[in-house]
Design an enzyme around this catalytic site. Structure first.
Site, PDB file in Angstrom:
ATOM      1  N   CYS A  18      93.077  70.208  76.516  1.00  0.00           N
ATOM      2  CA  CYS A  18      93.608  68.933  76.994  1.00  0.00           C
ATOM      3  C   CYS A  18      95.133  68.991  77.060  1.00  0.00           C
ATOM      4  O   CYS A  18      95.758  68.427  77.952  1.00  0.00           O
ATOM      5  CB  CYS A  18      93.180  67.790  76.090  1.00  0.00           C
ATOM      6  SG  CYS A  18      91.406  67.727  75.776  1.00  0.00           S
ATOM      7  N   CYS A  66      93.875  68.935  71.120  1.00  0.00           N
ATOM      8  CA  CYS A  66      92.932  69.832  71.785  1.00  0.00           C
ATOM      9  C   CYS A  66      93.698  70.660  72.813  1.00  0.00           C
ATOM     10  O   CYS A  66      94.315  70.118  73.729  1.00  0.00           O
ATOM     11  CB  CYS A  66      91.863  68.977  72.454  1.00  0.00           C
ATOM     12  SG  CYS A  66      90.844  69.790  73.674  1.00  0.00           S
ATOM     13  N   TRP A 110      97.090  58.215  73.705  1.00  0.00           N
ATOM     14  CA  TRP A 110      97.135  57.202  74.766  1.00  0.00           C
ATOM     15  C   TRP A 110      97.885  55.969  74.299  1.00  0.00           C
ATOM     16  O   TRP A 110      98.649  55.363  75.040  1.00  0.00           O
ATOM     17  CB  TRP A 110      95.722  56.820  75.225  1.00  0.00           C
ATOM     18  CG  TRP A 110      95.032  57.906  75.994  1.00  0.00           C
ATOM     19  CD1 TRP A 110      93.823  58.473  75.721  1.00  0.00           C
ATOM     20  CD2 TRP A 110      95.513  58.555  77.190  1.00  0.00           C
ATOM     21  NE1 TRP A 110      93.513  59.432  76.655  1.00  0.00           N
ATOM     22  CE2 TRP A 110      94.532  59.506  77.566  1.00  0.00           C
ATOM     23  CE3 TRP A 110      96.667  58.440  77.963  1.00  0.00           C
ATOM     24  CZ2 TRP A 110      94.675  60.320  78.688  1.00  0.00           C
ATOM     25  CZ3 TRP A 110      96.806  59.257  79.073  1.00  0.00           C
ATOM     26  CH2 TRP A 110      95.817  60.171  79.425  1.00  0.00           C
ATOM     27  N   ARG A 126      83.188  54.074  81.655  1.00  0.00           N
ATOM     28  CA  ARG A 126      84.638  54.076  81.816  1.00  0.00           C
ATOM     29  C   ARG A 126      85.129  53.276  83.005  1.00  0.00           C
ATOM     30  O   ARG A 126      86.236  52.757  82.999  1.00  0.00           O
ATOM     31  CB  ARG A 126      85.146  55.516  81.936  1.00  0.00           C
ATOM     32  CG  ARG A 126      84.966  56.303  80.665  1.00  0.00           C
ATOM     33  CD  ARG A 126      85.273  57.754  80.874  1.00  0.00           C
ATOM     34  NE  ARG A 126      84.965  58.557  79.685  1.00  0.00           N
ATOM     35  CZ  ARG A 126      85.772  58.681  78.640  1.00  0.00           C
ATOM     36  NH1 ARG A 126      86.936  58.075  78.641  1.00  0.00           N
ATOM     37  NH2 ARG A 126      85.414  59.412  77.613  1.00  0.00           N
ATOM     38  N   ARG A 151      87.740  69.917  81.872  1.00  0.00           N
ATOM     39  CA  ARG A 151      86.411  69.320  81.832  1.00  0.00           C
ATOM     40  C   ARG A 151      86.188  68.686  80.474  1.00  0.00           C
ATOM     41  O   ARG A 151      87.111  68.616  79.660  1.00  0.00           O
ATOM     42  CB  ARG A 151      85.345  70.380  82.118  1.00  0.00           C
ATOM     43  CG  ARG A 151      85.303  71.494  81.099  1.00  0.00           C
ATOM     44  CD  ARG A 151      84.307  72.578  81.520  1.00  0.00           C
ATOM     45  NE  ARG A 151      84.369  73.701  80.602  1.00  0.00           N
ATOM     46  CZ  ARG A 151      83.844  74.893  80.848  1.00  0.00           C
ATOM     47  NH1 ARG A 151      83.221  75.110  81.997  1.00  0.00           N
ATOM     48  NH2 ARG A 151      83.928  75.864  79.974  1.00  0.00           N
ATOM     49  N   HIS A 171      95.516  58.963  83.489  1.00  0.00           N
ATOM     50  CA  HIS A 171      94.472  58.734  82.492  1.00  0.00           C
ATOM     51  C   HIS A 171      93.104  58.635  83.187  1.00  0.00           C
ATOM     52  O   HIS A 171      92.125  59.264  82.772  1.00  0.00           O
ATOM     53  CB  HIS A 171      94.817  57.446  81.739  1.00  0.00           C
ATOM     54  CG  HIS A 171      93.987  57.181  80.515  1.00  0.00           C
ATOM     55  ND1 HIS A 171      94.277  56.161  79.644  1.00  0.00           N
ATOM     56  CD2 HIS A 171      92.878  57.781  80.022  1.00  0.00           C
ATOM     57  CE1 HIS A 171      93.382  56.151  78.664  1.00  0.00           C
ATOM     58  NE2 HIS A 171      92.518  57.122  78.869  1.00  0.00           N
ATOM     59  N   THR A 213      85.613  68.046  76.808  1.00  0.00           N
ATOM     60  CA  THR A 213      85.895  68.897  75.650  1.00  0.00           C
ATOM     61  C   THR A 213      85.371  68.304  74.345  1.00  0.00           C
ATOM     62  O   THR A 213      85.340  68.992  73.334  1.00  0.00           O
ATOM     63  CB  THR A 213      87.409  69.089  75.463  1.00  0.00           C
ATOM     64  OG1 THR A 213      88.005  67.799  75.270  1.00  0.00           O
ATOM     65  CG2 THR A 213      88.042  69.785  76.649  1.00  0.00           C
ATOM     66  N   SER A 237      98.475  55.286  84.075  1.00  0.00           N
ATOM     67  CA  SER A 237      97.085  54.863  84.072  1.00  0.00           C
ATOM     68  C   SER A 237      96.256  55.675  85.079  1.00  0.00           C
ATOM     69  O   SER A 237      95.095  56.006  84.819  1.00  0.00           O
ATOM     70  CB  SER A 237      97.020  53.368  84.398  1.00  0.00           C
ATOM     71  OG  SER A 237      95.706  52.979  84.647  1.00  0.00           O
TER      72      SER A 237
HETATM   73  C1  LIG Z   1      96.636  64.046  77.419  1.00  0.00           C
HETATM   74  C2  LIG Z   1      95.152  63.955  77.213  1.00  0.00           C
HETATM   75  C3  LIG Z   1      94.327  64.832  77.900  1.00  0.00           C
HETATM   76  C4  LIG Z   1      92.943  64.772  77.732  1.00  0.00           C
HETATM   77  N1  LIG Z   1      92.153  65.668  78.388  1.00  0.00           N
HETATM   78  C5  LIG Z   1      90.816  65.658  78.165  1.00  0.00           C
HETATM   79  C6  LIG Z   1      89.967  66.646  78.776  1.00  0.00           C
HETATM   80  O1  LIG Z   1      90.431  67.520  79.505  1.00  0.00           O
HETATM   81  N2  LIG Z   1      88.634  66.597  78.506  1.00  0.00           N
HETATM   82  C7  LIG Z   1      88.095  65.657  77.671  1.00  0.00           C
HETATM   83  O2  LIG Z   1      86.896  65.664  77.467  1.00  0.00           O
HETATM   84  N3  LIG Z   1      88.880  64.710  77.100  1.00  0.00           N
HETATM   85  C8  LIG Z   1      90.213  64.697  77.321  1.00  0.00           C
HETATM   86  N4  LIG Z   1      91.001  63.753  76.708  1.00  0.00           N
HETATM   87  C9  LIG Z   1      90.364  62.672  75.947  1.00  0.00           C
HETATM   88  C10 LIG Z   1      89.951  61.501  76.846  1.00  0.00           C
HETATM   89  O3  LIG Z   1      91.004  61.130  77.729  1.00  0.00           O
HETATM   90  C11 LIG Z   1      89.577  60.248  76.047  1.00  0.00           C
HETATM   91  O4  LIG Z   1      90.649  59.918  75.195  1.00  0.00           O
HETATM   92  C12 LIG Z   1      88.322  60.434  75.204  1.00  0.00           C
HETATM   93  O5  LIG Z   1      87.266  60.857  76.026  1.00  0.00           O
HETATM   94  C13 LIG Z   1      87.927  59.112  74.516  1.00  0.00           C
HETATM   95  O6  LIG Z   1      87.686  58.124  75.497  1.00  0.00           O
HETATM   96  P1  LIG Z   1      87.571  56.585  75.194  1.00  0.00           P
HETATM   97  O7  LIG Z   1      86.435  56.044  75.993  1.00  0.00           O
HETATM   98  O8  LIG Z   1      87.570  56.324  73.755  1.00  0.00           O
HETATM   99  O9  LIG Z   1      88.865  55.903  75.842  1.00  0.00           O
HETATM  100  P2  LIG Z   1      90.258  56.586  76.139  1.00  0.00           P
HETATM  101  O10 LIG Z   1      90.193  57.300  77.452  1.00  0.00           O
HETATM  102  O11 LIG Z   1      90.722  57.330  74.966  1.00  0.00           O
HETATM  103  O12 LIG Z   1      91.182  55.331  76.371  1.00  0.00           O
HETATM  104  C14 LIG Z   1      91.578  54.476  75.303  1.00  0.00           C
HETATM  105  C15 LIG Z   1      91.655  53.057  75.815  1.00  0.00           C
HETATM  106  O13 LIG Z   1      92.643  52.972  76.847  1.00  0.00           O
HETATM  107  C16 LIG Z   1      92.216  52.095  77.884  1.00  0.00           C
HETATM  108  N5  LIG Z   1      92.105  52.849  79.121  1.00  0.00           N
HETATM  109  C17 LIG Z   1      91.168  53.778  79.469  1.00  0.00           C
HETATM  110  N6  LIG Z   1      91.430  54.297  80.653  1.00  0.00           N
HETATM  111  C18 LIG Z   1      92.548  53.687  81.102  1.00  0.00           C
HETATM  112  C19 LIG Z   1      93.308  53.798  82.273  1.00  0.00           C
HETATM  113  N7  LIG Z   1      92.983  54.673  83.232  1.00  0.00           N
HETATM  114  N8  LIG Z   1      94.387  53.020  82.415  1.00  0.00           N
HETATM  115  C20 LIG Z   1      94.740  52.151  81.440  1.00  0.00           C
HETATM  116  N9  LIG Z   1      94.068  52.002  80.298  1.00  0.00           N
HETATM  117  C21 LIG Z   1      92.984  52.759  80.125  1.00  0.00           C
HETATM  118  C22 LIG Z   1      90.908  51.523  77.431  1.00  0.00           C
HETATM  119  O14 LIG Z   1      91.167  50.314  76.748  1.00  0.00           O
HETATM  120  C23 LIG Z   1      90.381  52.590  76.508  1.00  0.00           C
HETATM  121  O15 LIG Z   1      89.456  52.075  75.623  1.00  0.00           O
HETATM  122  C24 LIG Z   1      92.383  63.801  76.862  1.00  0.00           C
HETATM  123  C25 LIG Z   1      93.219  62.922  76.175  1.00  0.00           C
HETATM  124  C26 LIG Z   1      94.589  62.991  76.334  1.00  0.00           C
HETATM  125  C27 LIG Z   1      95.465  62.055  75.564  1.00  0.00           C
END
Ligand SMILES: Cc1cc2nc3c(=O)[nH]c(=O)nc-3n(C[C@H](O)[C@H](O)[C@H](O)COP(=O)(O)OP(=O)(O)OC[C@H]3O[C@@H](n4cnc5c(N)ncnc54)[C@H](O)[C@@H]3O)c2cc1C
Ligand SMILES: *[C@@H]1O[C@H](CO)[C@@H](O)[C@H](O)[C@H]1NC(C)=O
Ligand SMILES: *[C@@H]1O[C@H](CO)[C@@H](O)[C@H](O)[C@H]1NC(C)=O
Ligand SMILES: *[C@@H]1O[C@H](CO)[C@@H](O)[C@H](O)[C@H]1NC(C)=O
Length: 457
Positions: A382, A379, A185, A272, A172, A240, A174, A237
């Site tokens: 995560c 984290c 990423w 998102r 969930r 993600h 975090t 993706s």
């Molecule tokens: C392995 C891992 C597990 C995680 N687990 C959790 C968790 O359990 N709980 C939690 O709260 N957070 C978790 N996170 C963090 C979360 O995924 C995001 O990184 C964080 O919320 C910041 O989001 P952001 O909007 O900055 O974009 P991010 O999700 O960090 O994405 C970075 C950039 O990638 C691109 N992008 C976004 N989604 C996609 C996609 N689906 N396909 C292709 N490109 C894309 C966009 O340009 C985006 O701005 C995890 C991160 C990682 C690396």
């Protein structure tokens, strides 16, 4: 629609009618008869609750994992201090005796007595194995499937590995975000997705979503890739997207002295995935999620014969429960098989034999590298779910692309080396699919919430 047509629809990157199916605040879902709806109906009405049921059983809820591997690629910036990142490992007495002992029994008889004493003390569990089960376990431990694996072996036997109760440590929100999360990423997409080096992806995605310098969108490089590499990107993706759906669906809404409330945060979801707010990227990400679903579903359908072997047991040492769970598992696999629009994995790595083998090898090495990057996630919560889901997807890929025959007959009747899965692979496979299945289910919830919001306006 036949398999091939479905495949080509899913590989299309141009936003089409499929895109209109998702999360758009305008436009109703009702007049959209697309294949994602087949998945929605199948998952939400048939599969979801059965799978959740199975995953709440002892066999599937305890995942043994080493969360303390050092990051192999850069120096960690220390542990993430966020409270919601903490993972609470199980104490020895919380893990069913049968689970802890099943592997050891098959390897070292000497440990037998000690384990039995413990089991006796605990009273509830009969830790001893029938000869048949012991034989099967021996068989499973003997195999070496290095060539088949898409993930690094997560040293299950390392003293640092611990059992984690997945039900007590749900995936969930975090609060893990910002440069640290982006770096993960980014290194996945930038260095491990077959992306040409000429295209630069910004570390901070907010700074710019630059194109390739020729006026095409950032993701246009995908169009130039072969179908396998594009599939690879889409799986990553999709993963993600799934993670980000979950954190939006189980967002920390309220945090005060009296309670901590988790639930849907529609604005977070829209940021998102909304078509406009993401300049069209959101719906593509969600389509990748559906793609991931199809791949994992197909793997379950294909691996059915393995689980059907009479010697296979979901062994926890509680015979009645174990039998009931196996029954439930087989029902689920039967259901997976009945899905009408299965992905056809034989369309991948087809063509010239030598090239295909090389490609498959690249694919495997790259995926393995991604599984190692998970050790860099700061984290712990995560990291736990990241490792579990990459291992689960890796297992699905192993099933789909293994050269080995998945047994339908007793092993002795075949001269080929048989296909095997470890308990850790099995647990991760089903739990990973459980995550994707939950995401698909959550999309329906978000659609409802979005349409309610619209009506209020
Ligand atoms: C392995 C891992 C597990 C995680 N687990 C959790 C968790 O359990 N709980 C939690 O709260 N957070 C978790 N996170 C963090 C979360 O995924 C995001 O990184 C964080 O919320 C910041 O989001 P952001 O909007 O900055 O974009 P991010 O999700 O960090 O994405 C970075 C950039 O990638 C691109 N992008 C976004 N989604 C996609 C996609 N689906 N396909 C292709 N490109 C894309 C966009 O340009 C985006 O701005 C995890 C991160 C990682 C690396
Ligand atoms: C435990 O199980 C084994 C094998 O199934 C059986 O032979 C044995 O009698 C059982 N022991 C107890 C105490 O129930
Ligand atoms: C593995 O990933 C790391 C981190 O992104 C990268 O630096 C390295 O080049 C990758 N190695 C291989 C073999 O792909
Ligand atoms: C929901 O998410 C948005 C966007 O991230 C945030 O600004 C808002 O505070 C969140 N809502 C709640 C109730 O936490």
């Amino acid at each position: 629609m036949n398999r091939f047509a479905l495949l080509s629809v899913l590989f299309t990157l141009i936003p089409g009618s499929l895109a209109a199916c998702f999360c758009t605040v305008t436009g109703s879902l009702d007049d959209c008869a697309c294949d994602v709806e087949t998945i929605d109906t199948f998952n939400n009405q048939k599969l979801f609750s059965k799978l959740q049921n199975l995953l709440s059983s002892d066999y599937f809820r305890f995942y043994k994992v080493n969360l303390n591997n050092p990051c192999p690629f850069w120096t960690d910036s220390g542990h993430c201090g966020l409270r919601d990142c903490a993972v609470k490992p199980c104490t020895a007495s919380e893990v069913p005796e049968g689970l802890k002992s099943s592997y050891k029994y098959s390897l070292e008889a000497s440990e037998h007595t000690e384990e039995c004493e413990m089991a006796e003390k605990l009273g509830a569990v009969n830790g001893s194995l029938s000869d048949e089960t012991r034989q099967a376990l021996l068989e499973w431990n003997r195999h070496d499937d290095e060539a088949d694996r898409f993930c690094m072996h997560d040293d299950e036997d390392s003293p640092q590995a611990q059992y984690v109760d997945l039900l007590l440590n749900p995936e969930r929100y975090t609060g893990y975000k910002g440069p640290e999360a982006w770096q993960i990423w980014n290194s996945i997409y930038e260095e491990n997705c077959f992306k040409p080096y000429t295209v630069k992806r910004p570390l901070n995605p907010l700074v710019s979503s630059a194109g390739d310098g020729e006026g095409r969108g950032f993701y246009s490089w995908l169009e130039d890739l072969c179908v396998e590499k594009r599939a690879f990107f889409r799986l990553v993706s999709g993963l993600h997207a799934s993670i980000n759906v979950h954190l939006s669906a189980r967002y920390l809404l309220d945090d005060n002295w009296f309670e901590r409330k988790w639930g849907h945060n529609v604005s977070e979801f829209k940021l998102r995935f909304d078509d406009d707010l993401t300049k069209g990227e959101g719906p593509k990400r969600l389509r990748n999620l559906y793609f991931l679903y199809l791949i994992e579903l197909r793997a379950l359908a294909k691996v059915q014969p393995f689980f059907q072997q009479p010697s296979f047991s979901l062994y926890t040492g509680q015979p009645e429960q174990d039998r009931a769970n196996k029954h439930l598992l087989l029902e689920l696999l039967h259901l997976a098989r009945s899905f009408p629009l299965h992905f056809d994995e034989t369309t991948l790595f087809a063509g010239d034999k030598k090239e295909a083998a090389q490609l498959k090898n690249d694919f495997r090495q790259t995926f393995r590298n991604i599984s190692r990057i998970m050790d860099c996630v700061g984290c712990f919560k995560c990291r736990l779910w990241g490792k579990l889901q990459t291992q689960g997807l890796g297992t699905a890929l192993k099933i789909l692309f293994s050269e080995k025959q998945i047994e339908t007959l007793p092993q002795s009747s075949s001269s080929r080396p048989s296909f095997q899965l470890s308990r850790q692979e099995i647990v991760s496979l089903f739990n990973a699919f459980g995550r994707v299945s939950t995401s698909i289910r959550e999309l329906e919830n978000f659609r409802k919430l979005l349409s309610e919001l619209k009506q209020e306006l």
